[in-house]
Design an enzyme around this catalytic site. Sequence first.
Site, short mmCIF file in Angstrom:
data_model
loop_
_atom_site.label_atom_id
_atom_site.label_comp_id
_atom_site.label_asym_id
_atom_site.label_seq_id
_atom_site.Cartn_x
_atom_site.Cartn_y
_atom_site.Cartn_z
N PRO A 132 0.82 -1.22 0.00
CA PRO A 132 0.00 0.00 0.00
C PRO A 132 0.85 1.27 0.00
O PRO A 132 0.49 2.26 -0.62
CB PRO A 132 -0.81 -0.12 1.29
CG PRO A 132 -0.91 -1.59 1.54
CD PRO A 132 0.38 -2.18 1.05
N GLU A 377 4.91 -2.45 -14.15
CA GLU A 377 6.34 -2.82 -14.31
C GLU A 377 7.23 -1.58 -14.30
O GLU A 377 8.24 -1.52 -14.98
CB GLU A 377 6.63 -3.61 -15.60
CG GLU A 377 5.72 -4.73 -15.97
CD GLU A 377 5.76 -5.92 -15.03
OE1 GLU A 377 6.46 -5.85 -14.01
OE2 GLU A 377 5.07 -6.90 -15.33
C1 LIG Z 1 -3.86 -2.66 -12.32
C2 LIG Z 1 -2.54 -2.78 -11.63
C3 LIG Z 1 -1.92 -4.03 -11.55
C4 LIG Z 1 -0.70 -4.17 -10.89
N1 LIG Z 1 -0.14 -5.41 -10.77
C5 LIG Z 1 0.95 -5.57 -9.97
C6 LIG Z 1 1.48 -6.88 -9.70
O1 LIG Z 1 1.00 -7.88 -10.23
N2 LIG Z 1 2.50 -6.98 -8.82
C7 LIG Z 1 3.07 -5.90 -8.20
O2 LIG Z 1 4.00 -6.07 -7.43
N3 LIG Z 1 2.62 -4.65 -8.48
C8 LIG Z 1 1.57 -4.46 -9.33
N4 LIG Z 1 1.09 -3.19 -9.58
C9 LIG Z 1 1.72 -2.05 -8.92
C10 LIG Z 1 2.56 -1.22 -9.85
O3 LIG Z 1 3.74 -1.91 -10.17
C11 LIG Z 1 2.81 0.12 -9.15
O4 LIG Z 1 1.57 0.80 -9.10
C12 LIG Z 1 3.84 0.94 -9.87
O5 LIG Z 1 5.12 0.36 -9.73
C13 LIG Z 1 3.91 2.38 -9.30
O6 LIG Z 1 4.01 2.35 -7.92
P1 LIG Z 1 3.02 3.25 -7.04
O7 LIG Z 1 1.65 3.02 -7.52
O8 LIG Z 1 3.30 2.96 -5.61
O9 LIG Z 1 3.42 4.72 -7.36
P2 LIG Z 1 4.58 5.55 -6.60
O10 LIG Z 1 5.83 4.76 -6.56
O11 LIG Z 1 4.04 6.07 -5.35
O12 LIG Z 1 4.76 6.75 -7.63
C14 LIG Z 1 3.85 7.84 -7.69
C15 LIG Z 1 4.33 8.83 -8.77
O13 LIG Z 1 5.63 9.34 -8.41
C16 LIG Z 1 6.55 9.08 -9.46
N5 LIG Z 1 7.86 8.73 -8.90
C17 LIG Z 1 8.11 7.85 -7.90
N6 LIG Z 1 9.42 7.79 -7.64
C18 LIG Z 1 10.03 8.64 -8.51
C19 LIG Z 1 11.38 9.00 -8.77
N7 LIG Z 1 12.40 8.46 -8.10
N8 LIG Z 1 11.62 9.91 -9.74
C20 LIG Z 1 10.60 10.45 -10.45
N9 LIG Z 1 9.30 10.15 -10.25
C21 LIG Z 1 9.03 9.25 -9.31
C22 LIG Z 1 5.97 7.89 -10.22
O14 LIG Z 1 6.45 7.84 -11.56
C23 LIG Z 1 4.48 8.18 -10.15
O15 LIG Z 1 4.15 9.13 -11.13
C24 LIG Z 1 -0.09 -3.02 -10.30
C25 LIG Z 1 -0.70 -1.78 -10.42
C26 LIG Z 1 -1.90 -1.64 -11.06
C27 LIG Z 1 -2.55 -0.29 -11.15
#
Ligand SMILES: Cc1cc2nc3c(=O)[nH]c(=O)nc-3n(C[C@H](O)[C@H](O)[C@H](O)COP(=O)(O)OP(=O)(O)OC[C@H]3O[C@@H](n4cnc5c(N)ncnc54)[C@H](O)[C@@H]3O)c2cc1C
Length: 397
Positions: A132, A377
């Site tokens: 989360p 990914e």
């Molecule tokens: C439908 C769906 C299916 C999924 N399936 C899987 C799965 O099977 N297994 C799994 O493990 N995960 C899964 N995910 C999770 C997905 O991999 C993450 O949502 C994704 O990696 C982004 O992480 P976050 O949502 O926590 O965003 P955050 O990491 O919180 O990022 C929020 C924003 O900040 C930006 N950001 C973050 N860090 C930086 C940085 N260092 N520099 C610049 N910008 C940055 C990001 O680009 C984004 O715009 C799924 C997500 C969805 C929506």
Amino acid sequence: MTRLAQTLGLTEFQTEIVSTVRHFVDKEVIPTAQELEHSDTYPQAIVDQMKDMGLFGLMIPEEYGGLGESLLTYALCVEELARGWMSVSGVINTHFIVAYMIRQHGTDAQKQKFLPRMAIGETRGAFSMSEPELGSDVAAIRTRAKKNDDGTYTIDGQKMWLTNGGSSTLVAALVRTDEGADKPHRNLTAFLVEKPTGFGEVVPGLTIPGKLDKLGYKGIDTTELIFDGYRASADDVLGGVTGQGFFQMMDGVEVGRVNVSARACGVGIRAFELAVRYAQQRETFGKPIAEHQAVAFQLAEMATKVEAAHLMMVNAARLKDSGERNDVAAGMAKYLASEFCSEVTQQSFRIHGGYGYSKEYEIERLMRDAPFLLIGEGTSEIQKNIISKRLLSDYRV
Ligand SMILES: Cc1cc2nc3c(=O)[nH]c(=O)nc-3n(C[C@H](O)[C@H](O)[C@H](O)COP(=O)(O)OP(=O)(O)OC[C@H]3O[C@@H](n4cnc5c(N)ncnc54)[C@H](O)[C@@H]3O)c2cc1C
């Protein structure tokens, strides 16, 4: 060139399987996708046929009962599946990553135990890094496995966004084991967690609460996973050694990125196909809209983006198949293909005018599916981090 996204130099088998999947998609997937998507129904009949076609074992070595095909073959099949419905490609995506990780990093016993059953789709994989509070920042994982005196582990914590969370029977879960305190990436371990399909407390200490309600990418289940005193054995550690999980998962994500670019190519191709057909049928001011230069130019731009994305995806897959490092190529392919896919679906939507906003038209689904490809990914920003870091190292002054 008569059609977009052709791939030169394929083997006879590659040509045959890609064309079989394309035919299957035209006949079985495209006609049913809208209805299944809108009712958020799991595409069981489609999945059963994918099993019969051997798609779950496409990249699993022949000695374990798979087809032993390359990443390129896999990616081209995924492109075709996503052209029909992105959710269908999602069904095999996490399965393929988990099978790949077991093949690359599993112990012999893990390979013998899981790969034959995964090859026939009897065991189905899900891949769990996100929580989360984190997605991009994988090293910040909080879910913790504590070693007990008898050598087993007790896992506690909450995972988020598991694609195929409810329909899978084997979850590769990345958790904290805290062995290399000074090196955060060494603190993480991948556990192979077996469970039955379904929701609720499926085994003691492991709960899959239910399906998350998403904007698109429907039909397929995306879930949370809660570990509450879940007991894992030392044999469940991928590769048998703790502290390797981050690197194993990143290897999996790297092939996963080629897979996501293939999905973006598939969605983009479909968006183009819908637009090029509609533009020749819809008339305004006495002629088909395709004869207005502004619309024809949109088609030209879309086709060019589709073609560029396909070529980069094929290049990244071939690089990996050749044994070369492909982190930059996979990152570039994923970044470009997902951004272009988003632009192409938007352009196709505009060409459809008001009808693009109607649930009767396929393009509305593509408009909801495409944004996920910008996130899954690793977001575009994360791809740019990976690409720029490597470039600055390779071009160091
Ligand atoms: C439908 C769906 C299916 C999924 N399936 C899987 C799965 O099977 N297994 C799994 O493990 N995960 C899964 N995910 C999770 C997905 O991999 C993450 O949502 C994704 O990696 C982004 O992480 P976050 O949502 O926590 O965003 P955050 O990491 O919180 O990022 C929020 C924003 O900040 C930006 N950001 C973050 N860090 C930086 C940085 N260092 N520099 C610049 N910008 C940055 C990001 O680009 C984004 O715009 C799924 C997500 C969805 C929506």
